[in-house]
Design an enzyme around this catalytic site. Structure first.
Site, short mmCIF file in Angstrom:
data_model
loop_
_atom_site.label_atom_id
_atom_site.label_comp_id
_atom_site.label_asym_id
_atom_site.label_seq_id
_atom_site.Cartn_x
_atom_site.Cartn_y
_atom_site.Cartn_z
N ASN A 95 -20.65 -21.77 19.70
CA ASN A 95 -19.37 -21.08 19.51
C ASN A 95 -18.72 -21.72 18.30
O ASN A 95 -18.54 -22.94 18.27
CB ASN A 95 -18.49 -21.28 20.76
CG ASN A 95 -17.07 -20.80 20.55
OD1 ASN A 95 -16.85 -19.81 19.86
ND2 ASN A 95 -16.12 -21.50 21.12
N GLY A 96 -18.36 -20.91 17.30
CA GLY A 96 -17.72 -21.47 16.10
C GLY A 96 -18.39 -20.95 14.84
O GLY A 96 -19.13 -19.96 14.89
N LYS A 133 -10.63 -12.48 22.67
CA LYS A 133 -9.44 -13.09 23.26
C LYS A 133 -9.02 -14.33 22.47
O LYS A 133 -7.84 -14.58 22.28
CB LYS A 133 -9.76 -13.47 24.71
CG LYS A 133 -8.58 -13.98 25.49
CD LYS A 133 -7.74 -12.84 25.97
CE LYS A 133 -6.49 -13.28 26.69
NZ LYS A 133 -5.40 -12.31 26.53
N ARG A 153 -14.26 -13.77 25.86
CA ARG A 153 -14.40 -14.47 24.58
C ARG A 153 -15.29 -13.73 23.60
O ARG A 153 -15.40 -14.11 22.43
CB ARG A 153 -14.97 -15.87 24.80
CG ARG A 153 -14.15 -16.74 25.70
CD ARG A 153 -14.81 -18.08 25.87
NE ARG A 153 -14.80 -18.86 24.66
CZ ARG A 153 -13.80 -19.64 24.28
NH1 ARG A 153 -12.74 -19.75 25.03
NH2 ARG A 153 -13.87 -20.31 23.15
N GLU A 211 -4.43 -1.78 19.55
CA GLU A 211 -5.49 -2.68 19.99
C GLU A 211 -6.42 -2.06 21.03
O GLU A 211 -7.63 -2.23 20.95
CB GLU A 211 -4.78 -3.91 20.60
CG GLU A 211 -5.62 -5.07 20.94
CD GLU A 211 -4.78 -6.19 21.56
OE1 GLU A 211 -3.59 -5.99 21.86
OE2 GLU A 211 -5.33 -7.27 21.73
N HIS A 226 14.03 3.69 5.38
CA HIS A 226 13.64 3.15 4.07
C HIS A 226 12.19 3.49 3.75
O HIS A 226 11.50 2.70 3.11
CB HIS A 226 13.87 1.64 4.03
CG HIS A 226 15.31 1.27 4.13
ND1 HIS A 226 16.22 1.54 3.12
CD2 HIS A 226 16.02 0.68 5.13
CE1 HIS A 226 17.42 1.13 3.49
NE2 HIS A 226 17.34 0.61 4.70
N LYS A 244 -0.08 -3.29 20.98
CA LYS A 244 -0.88 -3.05 22.18
C LYS A 244 -1.57 -1.69 22.09
O LYS A 244 -2.72 -1.54 22.44
CB LYS A 244 0.02 -3.14 23.41
CG LYS A 244 -0.58 -3.68 24.62
CD LYS A 244 -0.81 -5.16 24.70
CE LYS A 244 -0.53 -6.04 23.55
NZ LYS A 244 -0.44 -7.44 23.80
N GLU A 255 5.49 -5.26 19.52
CA GLU A 255 4.51 -5.60 20.55
C GLU A 255 3.94 -4.31 21.19
O GLU A 255 2.72 -4.21 21.40
CB GLU A 255 5.17 -6.49 21.62
CG GLU A 255 4.42 -6.67 22.91
CD GLU A 255 3.06 -7.35 22.79
OE1 GLU A 255 2.73 -7.84 21.69
OE2 GLU A 255 2.32 -7.35 23.78
N TRP A 303 -19.35 -12.79 20.13
CA TRP A 303 -18.45 -11.96 19.33
C TRP A 303 -18.89 -12.19 17.90
O TRP A 303 -18.68 -13.27 17.34
CB TRP A 303 -17.01 -12.40 19.54
CG TRP A 303 -16.00 -11.43 19.03
CD1 TRP A 303 -15.49 -10.35 19.68
CD2 TRP A 303 -15.35 -11.44 17.76
NE1 TRP A 303 -14.57 -9.71 18.90
CE2 TRP A 303 -14.47 -10.35 17.71
CE3 TRP A 303 -15.45 -12.27 16.63
CZ2 TRP A 303 -13.68 -10.07 16.60
CZ3 TRP A 303 -14.66 -11.99 15.53
CH2 TRP A 303 -13.79 -10.90 15.52
N CYS A 324 -16.88 -16.95 20.91
CA CYS A 324 -18.03 -16.77 21.77
C CYS A 324 -17.81 -17.66 22.99
O CYS A 324 -16.99 -18.56 22.96
CB CYS A 324 -19.30 -17.21 21.07
SG CYS A 324 -19.63 -16.27 19.57
C1 F6R Z 1 -2.62 -8.95 21.38
C2 F6R Z 1 -3.48 -10.09 21.34
C3 F6R Z 1 -3.62 -10.86 20.08
C4 F6R Z 1 -3.22 -12.30 20.35
C5 F6R Z 1 -3.47 -13.18 19.10
C6 F6R Z 1 -3.01 -14.60 19.32
O1 F6R Z 1 -2.67 -8.32 22.62
O2 F6R Z 1 -4.06 -10.43 22.35
O3 F6R Z 1 -2.87 -10.31 19.06
O4 F6R Z 1 -1.88 -12.32 20.72
O5 F6R Z 1 -4.82 -13.17 18.79
O6 F6R Z 1 -3.72 -15.22 20.34
P1 F6R Z 1 -3.20 -16.57 20.99
O7 F6R Z 1 -1.90 -16.31 21.65
O8 F6R Z 1 -4.28 -16.98 21.93
O9 F6R Z 1 -3.05 -17.56 19.85
#
Ligand code: F6R
Length: 591
Positions: A100-101, A586, A27, A475, A491, A472, A468, A74, A2
């Site tokens: 937040n937390g 994020k 956030r 996500e 496999h 993406k 990756e 969030w 948050c």
């Molecule tokens: C993917 C993404 C998440 C972050 C993950 C780690 O696009 O944004 O998978 O990579 O939550 O976040 P950080 O790097 O902030 O520890």
């Protein structure tokens, strides 16, 4: 998870809080709210939805007053509803709290408080805070003393702010394991989860350590330790790159962040060679090296593992941060743990690093966001310097992480400068790859938008790029996608590939090319639609995403850019908001 913000000063508070909430939306963006102290009244307005929608719905912009707090949520405890949105209040309605937390013992506290006659209105863990404060204030304590008294009763992680009619004109904040930073522009003061929230007004900041308390009041700011002793703090100046966060002419932050990667690479390369050489030596001398991270940061770490092995001849392991604790038995003072995190506050990474510190390991962090919890816990910190990443999905920070691993691996063989020069040359190639492929990626996203499954394959150093690309896509466009080493396809997964299944094959003309292409042919034989990401053309591809020919250890960097763009366009064509994907934040500060 948050975002929280508070303002106390001479300007109208609410417009500042609302603008800050928009900047904090990365956030969390399922609900938002504000509390404002004005003319002896505490006004609380909150709702489910995005900040802009709530501002319109509740006509927030004209609320008067010079002291206000705000929250963007969030959800973790309690559904996304108006009542569960912050701020939360006590029975008397005289205090407002944004948090937040996670308060881990909230259930127990809630039961005790209910027995004592408190009435709860929400399902959140946060609501215990104002009720606990209410009792302390009834006993005659000042607001700051009340905060100091209740903090030891709270288990878990938090950063929270309180505004109260019992002490109007003040905002009290405290934190444990969650960020809180104070912005100074006397006589105006700000406090937030992220300095970005108040970046248009000041870049002078003061940070809080765990359990410290800050009091913002008319014309002054004071800090206290957990025992209530006054602290003297010096303001620091934030790097200006951290304060720029406009979308410019782009439709979304994600697109802007993909497009600005050439420039980001130039910023990332500006590192202190000496620090890199010292860290490289520590890596080479250690008994073992473990890299820990989550999500995209972990995929960057997997590329790093190949670079360490290939360039530095140093094997290391990459352990998912959520699993790190289960390997802690073998971590000791001769272990180097490298934690990779854009935010520097991902709970799983923070926990892993704490376990590593407890085992006396040396901790090196690779972080983007300044002033993070992870930075405080680390012996050495490498900053990505790629500026704030506003889209939830990591793009430019991923590229920067790859560049850092490249520099580190070359530092292991005393070739930092050579690596920096190669990265400088690469930035123009990144622009080229975007120019070459934009229209083909748009075309692909239109044709493939209704597919239910995508597979991404690659080998060696490029394997993590396949993962990756798949992450993406899942996500932000909500299409099922899997990334895997190309050799693994046969496999089991091949059973899922049929006519028209999109298979993205990352196969630069490097040491992985021929074998990866053979795996692509296996998929094509089953009818797959092959999207080849390569500098070498082939009849096997149904669509060719052309990348430039570069040094073979740099292919991951040129190959990932079109994959990020493909995910972006697919999201757009499916009507998804790529900046704010569902069920994601994020900074993932819960375990
Ligand atoms: C993917 C993404 C998440 C972050 C993950 C780690 O696009 O944004 O998978 O990579 O939550 O976040 P950080 O790097 O902030 O520890």
């Amino acid at each position: 998870m948050c975002g929280i913000i508070g303002y106390c000063g001479q300007k109208p508070a609410v417009p500042i809080i609302l603008e800050a909430l928009k900047r904090l939306e990365y956030r969390g963006y399922d609900s938002a709210g504000i509390a404002c102290l004005c003319d002896g009244k505490l006004l609380i307005e909150k709702d489910a939805g995005k900040v802009d929608e709530i501002i319109r719905k509740r006509s927030l912009a004209d609320v008067p007053g010079n002291v206000a707090i705000g929250h963007t949520r969030w959800a973790t405890h309690g559904a996304v509803t108006q009542v569960n949105a912050h701020p939360h209040s006590d029975c008397s309605g005289s205090a407002a709290v944004v948090h937040n937390g996670i308060i881990e013992n909230s259930e127990q506290l809630r039961q005790e408080l209910t027995r004592m006659g408190h009435r709860f209105t929400s399902e959140t863990d946060t609501e215990v805070i104002p009720h606990l404060l209410e009792d302390e204030i009834k006993n005659g304590l000042s607001l700051e003393q009340a905060v100091l008294n209740i903090a030891p009763k709270l288990e878990g992680s938090y950063a929270f702010l309180v505004a109260s009619l019992n002490d109007p004109g003040k905002i009290i904040g405290t934190r444990r394991n969650n960020p809180l930073v104070v912005g100074i522009d006397a006589p105006d003061y700000y406090v937030s989860s992220d300095a970005l929230a108040f970046s248009p007004y000041t870049n002078q900041v003061m940070s809080l350590e765990d359990n410290e308390v800050v009091v913002l009041a008319a014309g002054k700011v004071e800090f206290f330790d957990a025992r209530g002793n006054k602290l003297v703090k010096q303001a620091r100046q934030l790097d200006h790159t951290w304060t720029e966060n406009h979308k410019g002419s782009y439709q979304h932050f994600m697109l802007k962040e993909i497009m600005e990667q050439a420039q980001v690479l130039d910023q990332t390369i500006h590192q202190d060679e000496k620090t890199f050489n010292t860290i490289a030596l520590d890596i080479l001398r250690a008994r073992q090296v473990i890299i820990t991270a989550c999500g995209s940061s972990r995929y960057a770490a997997l590329v790093g593992r190949y670079l360490f092995s290939r360039v530095g001849k140093r094997f290391c392991d990459v352990v998912m941060a959520s699993e790190f604790g289960y390997f802690a038995d073998s971590v000791d003072k001769n272990t180097v743990v490298i934690a990779v995190s854009q935010s520097g506050e991902t709970a799983d990474v923070v926990d892993g690093v704490k376990a590593a510190r407890a085992a006396e390991a040396q901790v090196i962090s690779i972080i983007n966001r300044p002033n993070s919890i992870l930075a405080d816990l680390s012996h050495q910190v490498i900053h990505l310097n790629c500026g704030p990443e506003m889209a939830v999905a990591a793009t430019k920070s991923f590229l920067s992480q790859l560049a850092i691993f490249y520099l580190l691996s070359f530092a292991m063989v005393n070739a930092f400068e050579e690596a920096a020069a190669k990265l400088t040359d690469l930035s123009s190639e990144l622009t080229r790859v975007l120019d070459w492929n934009k229209s083909e990626l748009i075309r692909l996203s239109r044709t493939l938008k209704d597919k239910s499954d995508f597979y991404y394959i690659a080998r060696g150093i490029n394997f993590a790029i396949a993962s990756e690309g798949a992450l993406k896509l899942k996500e932000i466009s909500y299409i099922h996608a899997e990334g895997m080493p190309a050799g693994e396809l046969k496999h089991g997964t091949l059973a899922l590939i049929g006519p028209g299944t999109p298979v993205v094959v990352v196969c630069p003309a490097d040491y992985t090319f021929s074998e990866t292409l053979s795996n692509a042919i296996e998929a094509k034989t089953r009818g797959a639609y092959i999207i080849g990401v390569s500098d070498r053309e082939s009849d096997v591809y149904d669509s060719w995403i052309k990348i430039p020919q570069v040094d073979e250890l740099l292919y991951p960097m040129v190959a990932v850019v079109p994959l990020h763009l493909l995910a972006y366009y697919l999201a757009i064509n499916r009507g998804c908001d790529p900046d704010r994907p569902r069920n994601l934040a994020k900074s993932v500060t819960v375990k």
